[in-house]
Design an enzyme around this catalytic site. Structure first.
Site, PDB file in Angstrom:
ATOM      1  N   ASP A 106      14.373 -11.187  30.545  1.00  0.00           N
ATOM      2  CA  ASP A 106      14.595 -10.941  31.724  1.00  0.00           C
ATOM      3  C   ASP A 106      15.460 -11.921  32.569  1.00  0.00           C
ATOM      4  O   ASP A 106      15.889 -13.089  32.314  1.00  0.00           O
ATOM      5  CB  ASP A 106      13.197 -10.956  32.749  1.00  0.00           C
ATOM      6  CG  ASP A 106      12.369  -9.805  31.993  1.00  0.00           C
ATOM      7  OD1 ASP A 106      12.914  -8.974  31.636  1.00  0.00           O
ATOM      8  OD2 ASP A 106      10.994 -10.094  32.225  1.00  0.00           O
TER       9      ASP A 106
HETATM   10  N1  URA Z   1       8.488 -10.501  27.920  1.00  0.00           N
HETATM   11  C1  URA Z   1       8.900 -10.677  29.523  1.00  0.00           C
HETATM   12  O1  URA Z   1       8.002 -10.005  30.062  1.00  0.00           O
HETATM   13  N2  URA Z   1       9.833 -10.783  29.825  1.00  0.00           N
HETATM   14  C2  URA Z   1      11.131 -11.430  28.993  1.00  0.00           C
HETATM   15  O2  URA Z   1      12.079 -11.943  29.290  1.00  0.00           O
HETATM   16  C3  URA Z   1      10.842 -11.646  27.632  1.00  0.00           C
HETATM   17  C4  URA Z   1       9.258 -11.216  27.144  1.00  0.00           C
END
Ligand code: URA
Length: 236
Positions: A106
């Site tokens: 993310d």
């Molecule tokens: N899980 C998440 O919620 N976000 C990420 O960036 C990676 C794994």
């Protein structure tokens, strides 16, 4: 390996674009096994044949894989019209290699992200059948308990009915810092798993893929090439 066009061999290194490579070859500056070759379409085996540019041996690799410590605020994408992407963190030579991120973190997640030009490798790492473990450090807004760890170990079902594979949850003293290990890669998986236990994530960092650890010397936005031995650690 199969022979490749000479202009592709040069362009694969990222040092020249394909058209720049053609100019160099036509100018007689490229030699294969000691003999100048002036036709870009001529083929060579880059693993066996000595390809030289201006007399200097070319460093050609079958594939390239980088480890990046992704900073917050950067997209796991190759291009975006308005936002900075992980490719923007690399120098031009690497931006020309056709690299792409292996999966996504993310925008606000930091830590270990691999970049490669090898689609088969990406598939192997991301394939749900391979169950490659990914380890994260998470900070959460409310304390976790051993009941949460048991629920993770049993396999959570999220609010929308999504079923998760059994996952690891190690809770640090105090309850608001934990280490999560997941064996799949669902959308916002770690955040959704922790939120489903009433503990929304306030910070998330990926530390490890398989047995490959994020190099602590890199620092936010730092990156380096991985060799094949290091890469194998992903599947250990
Ligand atoms: N899980 C998440 O919620 N976000 C990420 O960036 C990676 C794994």
């Amino acid at each position: 390996m199969a022979k490749l066009r000479l202009d592709k061999i040069l362009a694969d290194t990222g040092r020249w674009s394909r058209s720049e490579a053609r100019v160099l070859i036509r100018a007689g500056r490229v030699a294969v096994s000691g003999a100048p070759v002036c036709r870009p379409e001529e083929k060579a085996d880059p693993e066996r044949d000595a390809v030289c540019v201006d007399g200097a041996p070319l460093r050609w690799q079958r594939r390239v894989c980088l480890m990046l410590d992704k900073p917050a605020g950067v997209l796991s994408a190759t291009e975006d019209r308005t936002q900075q992407t992980v490719l923007d963190l690399l120098p031009p030579q690497y931006r020309r290699m056709g690299l792409f991120p292996v999966g996504r973190l993310d925008r606000d997640t930091t830590g270990l992200l691999l970049l490669t030009d090898d689609g088969d490798l990406t598939h192997e790492i991301l394939s749900p059948k391979k169950h490659v473990p990914k380890r994260y450090r998470a900070e959460v807004a409310a304390p976790l308990s051993e009941q949460d760890a048991a629920a993770f170990a049993a396999g959570l079902t999220l609010g929308d009915g999504t079923r998760c594979l059994p996952a690891g949850l190690e809770i640090e003293p105090g309850g608001t810092v934990c280490f999560v290990t997941v064996f799949e890669g669902k959308y916002h998986q770690v955040k959704r798993m922790l939120a489903s236990r009433g503990c929304p994530v306030t910070a998330l960092r990926r530390l490890r893929i398989g047995a490959l650890e994020l190099d602590p010397a890199l620092g936010a936005g730092g990156w380096r090439e991985l060799d094949e031995t290091e890469l194998k650690r992903v599947f250990e």
